[in-house]
Design a protein around this motif. Structure first.
Motif, PDB file in Angstrom:
ATOM      1  N   ARG A   1       5.673   0.772   1.491  1.00 31.27           N
ATOM      2  CA  ARG A   1       4.535  -0.081   1.058  1.00 31.27           C
ATOM      3  C   ARG A   1       3.395   0.519   1.228  1.00 31.27           C
TER       4      ARG A   1
ATOM      5  N   GLY B   1       5.711 -11.139  -5.696  1.00 36.00           N
ATOM      6  CA  GLY B   1       5.435  -9.795  -6.518  1.00 36.00           C
ATOM      7  C   GLY B   1       5.377 -10.038  -7.691  1.00 36.00           C
TER       8      GLY B   1
ATOM      9  N   ARG C   1       1.605  -2.479  -2.964  1.00 36.93           N
ATOM     10  CA  ARG C   1       2.616  -2.138  -3.712  1.00 36.93           C
ATOM     11  C   ARG C   1       3.508  -1.259  -3.202  1.00 36.93           C
TER      12      ARG C   1
ATOM     13  N   LEU D   1       6.189  -2.593  -7.728  1.00 39.16           N
ATOM     14  CA  LEU D   1       6.038  -3.892  -7.422  1.00 39.16           C
ATOM     15  C   LEU D   1       4.872  -4.502  -6.793  1.00 39.16           C
ATOM     16  N   TYR D   2       4.030  -5.188  -7.359  1.00 41.42           N
ATOM     17  CA  TYR D   2       2.680  -5.543  -6.737  1.00 41.42           C
ATOM     18  C   TYR D   2       2.943  -6.810  -5.924  1.00 41.42           C
ATOM     19  N   PHE D   3       2.545  -6.983  -4.615  1.00 40.28           N
ATOM     20  CA  PHE D   3       2.259  -8.186  -3.936  1.00 40.28           C
ATOM     21  C   PHE D   3       0.923  -8.384  -3.496  1.00 40.28           C
TER      22      PHE D   3
END
Length: 120
Positions: free
Chosen positions: A42, A113, A35, A89-91
């Motif tokens: 990050r 994301g 995230r 923002l989650y990746f």
């Protein structure tokens, strides 16, 4: 070229839950969730290998659970007891190699994301 597609982000009040999913286009050995919030570095949130071995960031341990569906090449991140500081923002990320599988390694494939917003 592995493609990763995330889903499941959204907005929730503090204390609520969300479940993120990441579907890979082909077999992968290690999957992870990262995230990144604006102005912040990050952060590796959780990682899982095909055998189900997991590792979590201390900030989410006990609240988040990562799981993997090997048959469908999909990883899930169940997020409970969400806090405003989880807003990010989650990746999803993945490697085809099974090892090493840690949050601090380099990942070859990344999703686009999905936004998670937690309001107080």
């Amino acid at each position: 070229q592995v493609q990763l597609v995330e889903s499941g982000g959204g907005s929730v009040q503090a204390g609520g839950s969300l479940r993120l999913s990441c579907a890979a286009s082909e077999s992968v050995g290690c999957m992870a969730w990262f995230r990144q919030a604006p102005g912040k570095e990050r952060e590796g949130v959780a990682v899982i290998d095909r055998a189900g071995g997991t590792n979590y960031a201390s900030s989410v341990k006990g609240r988040f659970t990562v799981s993997i569906d090997n048959e469908n090449e999909t990883a899930h991140l169940q997020m409970n007891k969400l806090k405003p500081e989880d807003t990010s923002l989650y990746f999803c990320a993945a490697n085809t190699e099974a090892l090493p599988c840690r949050r601090d390694i380099s990942f070859s494939y990344w999703g686009q994301g999905t936004q998670v917003t937690v309001s107080s």
